[in-house]
Design a protein around this motif. Structure first.
Motif, PDB file in Angstrom:
ATOM      1  N   MET A  20     141.096  24.375  41.590  1.00 29.83           N
ATOM      2  CA  MET A  20     141.516  23.015  41.563  1.00 29.83           C
ATOM      3  C   MET A  20     143.007  22.955  41.919  1.00 29.83           C
ATOM      4  N   PRO A  21     143.350  22.086  42.910  1.00 29.17           N
ATOM      5  CA  PRO A  21     144.749  22.032  43.306  1.00 29.17           C
ATOM      6  C   PRO A  21     145.608  21.385  42.236  1.00 29.17           C
ATOM      7  N   THR A  22     146.817  21.855  42.196  1.00 31.83           N
ATOM      8  CA  THR A  22     147.730  21.283  41.209  1.00 31.83           C
ATOM      9  C   THR A  22     148.453  20.095  41.824  1.00 31.83           C
ATOM     10  N   THR A  23     148.794  19.143  40.997  1.00 30.41           N
ATOM     11  CA  THR A  23     149.518  17.953  41.453  1.00 30.41           C
ATOM     12  C   THR A  23     150.922  17.926  40.885  1.00 30.41           C
ATOM     13  N   ASP A  24     151.416  19.045  40.550  1.00 33.13           N
ATOM     14  CA  ASP A  24     152.764  19.135  39.986  1.00 33.13           C
ATOM     15  C   ASP A  24     153.783  18.808  41.075  1.00 33.13           C
ATOM     16  N   PRO A  25     154.626  17.741  40.889  1.00 34.52           N
ATOM     17  CA  PRO A  25     155.582  17.360  41.912  1.00 34.52           C
ATOM     18  C   PRO A  25     156.648  18.431  42.158  1.00 34.52           C
ATOM     19  N   GLU A  26     156.868  19.296  41.229  1.00 31.90           N
ATOM     20  CA  GLU A  26     157.897  20.298  41.405  1.00 31.90           C
ATOM     21  C   GLU A  26     157.391  21.491  42.197  1.00 31.90           C
ATOM     22  N   ARG A  27     156.129  21.593  42.355  1.00 34.15           N
ATOM     23  CA  ARG A  27     155.566  22.733  43.052  1.00 34.15           C
ATOM     24  C   ARG A  27     155.174  22.307  44.467  1.00 34.15           C
ATOM     25  N   ARG A  28     156.054  22.540  45.425  1.00 37.08           N
ATOM     26  CA  ARG A  28     155.807  22.149  46.805  1.00 37.08           C
ATOM     27  C   ARG A  28     155.508  23.395  47.624  1.00 37.08           C
ATOM     28  N   THR A  29     154.633  23.184  48.596  1.00 32.70           N
ATOM     29  CA  THR A  29     154.241  24.325  49.417  1.00 32.70           C
ATOM     30  C   THR A  29     155.083  24.442  50.675  1.00 32.70           C
ATOM     31  N   GLY A  30     155.866  23.424  51.028  1.00 31.80           N
ATOM     32  CA  GLY A  30     156.681  23.473  52.232  1.00 31.80           C
ATOM     33  C   GLY A  30     155.937  23.006  53.458  1.00 31.80           C
ATOM     34  N   ARG A  31     154.769  22.447  53.313  1.00 36.25           N
ATOM     35  CA  ARG A  31     153.969  22.008  54.457  1.00 36.25           C
ATOM     36  C   ARG A  31     154.061  20.506  54.695  1.00 36.25           C
ATOM     37  N   GLU A  32     154.787  19.783  53.901  1.00 39.16           N
ATOM     38  CA  GLU A  32     154.918  18.350  54.087  1.00 39.16           C
ATOM     39  C   GLU A  32     155.942  18.069  55.179  1.00 39.16           C
ATOM     40  N   GLY A  33     155.780  16.945  55.890  1.00 33.39           N
ATOM     41  CA  GLY A  33     156.747  16.534  56.904  1.00 33.39           C
ATOM     42  C   GLY A  33     156.489  17.190  58.253  1.00 33.39           C
ATOM     43  N   PHE A  34     157.470  17.039  59.150  1.00 31.85           N
ATOM     44  CA  PHE A  34     157.366  17.553  60.512  1.00 31.85           C
ATOM     45  C   PHE A  34     158.436  18.601  60.732  1.00 31.85           C
ATOM     46  N   THR A  35     158.121  19.521  61.603  1.00 35.45           N
ATOM     47  CA  THR A  35     159.144  20.501  61.972  1.00 35.45           C
ATOM     48  C   THR A  35     160.015  19.924  63.065  1.00 35.45           C
ATOM     49  N   LEU A  36     161.144  20.553  63.298  1.00 38.84           N
ATOM     50  CA  LEU A  36     162.068  20.099  64.322  1.00 38.84           C
ATOM     51  C   LEU A  36     161.435  20.178  65.712  1.00 38.84           C
ATOM     52  N   VAL A  37     160.641  21.192  65.964  1.00 45.37           N
ATOM     53  CA  VAL A  37     159.975  21.340  67.258  1.00 45.37           C
ATOM     54  C   VAL A  37     158.983  20.198  67.474  1.00 45.37           C
ATOM     55  N   GLU A  38     158.241  19.816  66.481  1.00 50.85           N
ATOM     56  CA  GLU A  38     157.284  18.715  66.611  1.00 50.85           C
ATOM     57  C   GLU A  38     158.000  17.394  66.903  1.00 50.85           C
ATOM     58  N   VAL A  39     159.120  17.175  66.255  1.00 53.49           N
ATOM     59  CA  VAL A  39     159.886  15.957  66.498  1.00 53.49           C
ATOM     60  C   VAL A  39     160.428  15.956  67.924  1.00 53.49           C
ATOM     61  N   LEU A  40     160.926  17.084  68.396  1.00 48.86           N
ATOM     62  CA  LEU A  40     161.451  17.158  69.767  1.00 48.86           C
ATOM     63  C   LEU A  40     160.345  16.948  70.800  1.00 48.86           C
ATOM     64  N   VAL A  41     159.180  17.503  70.585  1.00 47.57           N
ATOM     65  CA  VAL A  41     158.055  17.310  71.507  1.00 47.57           C
ATOM     66  C   VAL A  41     157.655  15.835  71.533  1.00 47.57           C
ATOM     67  N   ALA A  42     157.606  15.193  70.390  1.00 47.35           N
ATOM     68  CA  ALA A  42     157.266  13.767  70.342  1.00 47.35           C
ATOM     69  C   ALA A  42     158.305  12.934  71.077  1.00 47.35           C
ATOM     70  N   MET A  43     159.584  13.293  70.943  1.00 50.05           N
ATOM     71  CA  MET A  43     160.636  12.549  71.642  1.00 50.05           C
ATOM     72  C   MET A  43     160.546  12.739  73.155  1.00 50.05           C
ATOM     73  N   VAL A  44     160.204  13.932  73.609  1.00 49.54           N
ATOM     74  CA  VAL A  44     160.049  14.177  75.047  1.00 49.54           C
ATOM     75  C   VAL A  44     158.886  13.367  75.594  1.00 49.54           C
ATOM     76  N   ILE A  45     157.771  13.338  74.882  1.00 49.10           N
ATOM     77  CA  ILE A  45     156.604  12.558  75.318  1.00 49.10           C
ATOM     78  C   ILE A  45     156.954  11.073  75.368  1.00 49.10           C
ATOM     79  N   LEU A  46     157.671  10.578  74.369  1.00 47.43           N
ATOM     80  CA  LEU A  46     158.091   9.174  74.362  1.00 47.43           C
ATOM     81  C   LEU A  46     159.025   8.872  75.527  1.00 47.43           C
ATOM     82  N   ALA A  47     159.961   9.775  75.819  1.00 45.66           N
ATOM     83  CA  ALA A  47     160.904   9.564  76.933  1.00 45.66           C
ATOM     84  C   ALA A  47     160.170   9.525  78.263  1.00 45.66           C
TER      85      ALA A  47
END
Length: 131
Positions: free
Chosen positions: A1-28
């Motif tokens: 059963m997964p834990t829902t403890d807010p202090e225990r983060r796995t580091g998988r939330e959000g976007f990486t810098l490479v993903e943001v740059l690729v999205a910006m290039v596609i938008l441009a």
């Protein structure tokens, strides 16, 4: 059963810098394509505007020449340069029995100054009169 403890983060939330740059290039790239379409549409509108203006000039010149023919007046000196174009008028006369028919051809040829903005082809208008 997964834990829902807010202090225990796995580091998988959000976007990486490479993903943001690729999205910006596609938008441009998408925005550049939209800009190119806008420029193409503006050129088409400018070309249509000049073609309409030249057609109106040719029609006016042809109607004037036909009016002079119907009034038995000479059609001469109608070749001019006007609004960035050269207007050339030619009249061909043919006789059929007691009647004469006239064919008036007016060609509007854009000058080099008018074709700098857009590419234009000559406009030709033909009219006929019988007298």
């Amino acid at each position: 059963m997964p834990t829902t403890d807010p202090e225990r983060r796995t580091g998988r939330e959000g976007f990486t810098l490479v993903e943001v740059l690729v999205a910006m290039v596609i938008l441009a790239i998408g925005l550049l394509a939209l800009e190119a379409m806008g420029i193409g549409a503006a050129r088409a509108v400018a070309r249509a505007d000049l073609q309409s203006e030249y057609t109106a000039l040719a029609t006016d010149r042809m109607e004037r020449a036909l009016s002079l023919i119907r009034q038995n007046q000479a059609v001469a000196g109608l070749d001019t340069v006007m609004d960035g174009a050269t207007l050339t008028t030619s009249v061909v006369q043919a006789a059929a029995g007691t009647r004469q028919s006239f064919t008036v051809t007016v060609t509007v040829t854009p000058t080099s100054s008018a074709t700098r903005r857009v590419t234009l082809t000559p406009v030709t208008v033909v009219g006929r009169a019988i007298r």
